[in-house]
Design a protein around this motif. Sequence first.
Motif, short mmCIF file in Angstrom:
data_model
loop_
_atom_site.label_atom_id
_atom_site.label_comp_id
_atom_site.label_asym_id
_atom_site.label_seq_id
_atom_site.Cartn_x
_atom_site.Cartn_y
_atom_site.Cartn_z
N ASN A 118 0.82 -1.20 0.00
CA ASN A 118 0.00 0.00 0.00
C ASN A 118 0.86 1.27 0.00
O ASN A 118 0.65 2.19 -0.79
CB ASN A 118 -0.92 -0.01 1.22
CG ASN A 118 -2.10 0.92 1.06
OD1 ASN A 118 -2.64 1.07 -0.03
ND2 ASN A 118 -2.51 1.55 2.16
N GLU A 121 2.83 1.49 -3.38
CA GLU A 121 2.02 1.98 -4.50
C GLU A 121 1.76 3.48 -4.37
O GLU A 121 1.79 4.21 -5.36
CB GLU A 121 0.70 1.22 -4.58
CG GLU A 121 -0.14 1.61 -5.78
CD GLU A 121 -1.40 0.77 -5.91
OE1 GLU A 121 -1.40 -0.14 -6.76
OE2 GLU A 121 -2.36 1.03 -5.17
N TYR A 122 1.50 3.92 -3.15
CA TYR A 122 1.29 5.35 -2.92
C TYR A 122 2.51 6.16 -3.37
O TYR A 122 2.39 7.17 -4.07
CB TYR A 122 1.01 5.59 -1.43
CG TYR A 122 1.16 7.01 -0.98
CD1 TYR A 122 0.29 8.00 -1.42
CD2 TYR A 122 2.19 7.38 -0.10
CE1 TYR A 122 0.44 9.33 -1.00
CE2 TYR A 122 2.33 8.69 0.32
CZ TYR A 122 1.46 9.66 -0.13
OH TYR A 122 1.61 10.96 0.27
N LEU A 125 3.10 6.37 -7.19
CA LEU A 125 2.18 7.21 -7.95
C LEU A 125 2.66 8.66 -8.09
O LEU A 125 2.28 9.33 -9.05
CB LEU A 125 0.80 7.20 -7.29
CG LEU A 125 0.02 5.89 -7.40
CD1 LEU A 125 -1.28 5.98 -6.62
CD2 LEU A 125 -0.27 5.53 -8.85
N LEU A 168 -3.31 12.52 -2.50
CA LEU A 168 -3.44 11.06 -2.44
C LEU A 168 -3.42 10.56 -1.00
O LEU A 168 -4.18 9.66 -0.62
CB LEU A 168 -2.31 10.40 -3.24
CG LEU A 168 -2.35 10.56 -4.76
CD1 LEU A 168 -1.09 9.96 -5.39
CD2 LEU A 168 -3.58 9.88 -5.36
N PHE A 172 -6.99 9.10 -0.39
CA PHE A 172 -7.00 7.75 -0.97
C PHE A 172 -6.10 6.76 -0.24
O PHE A 172 -6.32 5.56 -0.31
CB PHE A 172 -6.58 7.82 -2.44
CG PHE A 172 -7.51 8.67 -3.28
CD1 PHE A 172 -8.72 8.18 -3.73
CD2 PHE A 172 -7.16 9.97 -3.61
CE1 PHE A 172 -9.56 8.96 -4.49
CE2 PHE A 172 -7.99 10.77 -4.38
CZ PHE A 172 -9.20 10.27 -4.81
N TYR A 173 -5.04 7.24 0.41
CA TYR A 173 -4.12 6.34 1.11
C TYR A 173 -3.97 6.82 2.55
O TYR A 173 -2.92 7.26 2.98
CB TYR A 173 -2.76 6.33 0.40
CG TYR A 173 -2.79 5.63 -0.94
CD1 TYR A 173 -2.47 4.28 -1.05
CD2 TYR A 173 -3.14 6.31 -2.10
CE1 TYR A 173 -2.50 3.63 -2.28
CE2 TYR A 173 -3.18 5.68 -3.33
CZ TYR A 173 -2.86 4.34 -3.41
OH TYR A 173 -2.89 3.70 -4.63
N SER A 292 -0.72 -0.71 -9.63
CA SER A 292 -1.76 -0.44 -10.63
C SER A 292 -1.27 0.61 -11.63
O SER A 292 -1.06 1.77 -11.28
CB SER A 292 -3.04 0.06 -9.96
OG SER A 292 -3.96 0.51 -10.92
N LYS A 295 -4.04 3.39 -12.24
CA LYS A 295 -3.94 4.50 -11.28
C LYS A 295 -2.79 5.43 -11.65
O LYS A 295 -2.91 6.65 -11.57
CB LYS A 295 -3.73 3.96 -9.86
CG LYS A 295 -4.92 3.23 -9.27
CD LYS A 295 -4.59 2.76 -7.86
CE LYS A 295 -5.73 1.97 -7.25
NZ LYS A 295 -5.38 1.46 -5.89
N TYR A 296 -1.67 4.83 -12.04
CA TYR A 296 -0.50 5.63 -12.38
C TYR A 296 -0.79 6.55 -13.56
O TYR A 296 -0.43 7.74 -13.54
CB TYR A 296 0.68 4.71 -12.71
CG TYR A 296 1.95 5.46 -13.07
CD1 TYR A 296 2.73 6.06 -12.08
CD2 TYR A 296 2.37 5.55 -14.39
CE1 TYR A 296 3.89 6.74 -12.41
CE2 TYR A 296 3.53 6.23 -14.72
CZ TYR A 296 4.29 6.82 -13.73
OH TYR A 296 5.43 7.51 -14.05
N ILE A 298 -3.70 7.70 -14.57
CA ILE A 298 -4.64 8.75 -14.14
C ILE A 298 -3.91 9.83 -13.36
O ILE A 298 -4.09 11.04 -13.59
CB ILE A 298 -5.77 8.14 -13.30
CG1 ILE A 298 -6.65 7.23 -14.16
CG2 ILE A 298 -6.63 9.25 -12.66
CD1 ILE A 298 -7.67 6.43 -13.37
N VAL A 299 -3.02 9.41 -12.45
CA VAL A 299 -2.28 10.38 -11.63
C VAL A 299 -1.32 11.20 -12.49
O VAL A 299 -1.16 12.41 -12.27
CB VAL A 299 -1.52 9.65 -10.50
CG1 VAL A 299 -0.54 10.60 -9.81
CG2 VAL A 299 -2.51 9.09 -9.48
#
Length: 319
Positions: A118, A121-122, A125, A168, A172-173, A292, A295-296, A298-299
């Motif tokens: 988690n 991934e945060y 991004l 984020l 989201f995180y 993901s 997600k990357y 989109i960010v």
Amino acid sequence: MNLLKTSVFNCLFVCSLIFFLFFLLLFPKESFNAALNGLVLWFRMIIPALLPFAIISGIFIRFHIADYFSFLFKPIIGTIFDLSNEGSFCVLAGFLFGYPMGAKIANDLVVDRQLSKNEGEYLFLFCNQASPVFILNCVAINCFKNENLFLPIFIILLSTSITIGIVLRKFFYKSLKWDSKEKVLKSLNDNTSPFEILDSCVMNGVDTILKLGAYIILFSIIVKMVEIILKDFYYLKTLIIGFLEMTNGISYISSLNTSFQIHFLFVLFCVSFGGISCIFQTASMVKNSHFSMIKYLIVKIMTAFISILYGILYLKFIY
């Protein structure tokens, strides 16, 4: 529905490969020169700029040095993003080393069980960005012929990444901490000598650079394809090339007959987005951690537009 989407994607992918093959056969000289230019770019810029960092970051991670190295920066980075020591190192390295080292370090820390997936991934991004060296040489000096623009461009891009990271983290995180039962660090003395670890880090760094070289050569040919097909549509060609590959896009932007303001904002978009080439390079770096890429993407689009917003504010109130 999913089966239909897969079939359409596979069909488009096969058609693209066939079209690419025909281009190689119809324009062998142009394809060869484009591949050669990509190879020279990789050899002269990517290897000396990234290989040492790829090896050193691997050593820091495998020997758990990142925890101690980031101690000095934890009060600042940790306060902004509320990260572990290892996460703080990833942010620092991602902002300084350049594409795609931020993503690679986040991946390696997760694989080595020093970060939760988690948190990894945060970090992946938002801390995978262009390096200060690239911004100075390729953007400020080569594109704008003005090294004084390095600092405002760097601050704009850094502020954009920090903004994305804070958003984020807040929405989201919200929880990045390890479950105490989940965290299992690797032991450094589990029959693995320091020399074996060092050799593994060197080979991992070389493997990373070889992958980047392959993508750079591939996208150099694709850029040449766009140049030939859209040779009479200069603005459209520049837009597509900038979307595909950051370095070539910046080069084309510098030759556009438009105002400085348009150049400035267009370059911010290219550098903050990174191009499809950098996205493929990034994907190759994180396949072991299964971050993901949707997600990357989109960010990265959000990052590009926020950088334009900050660029407009800079041009209006400071420049």
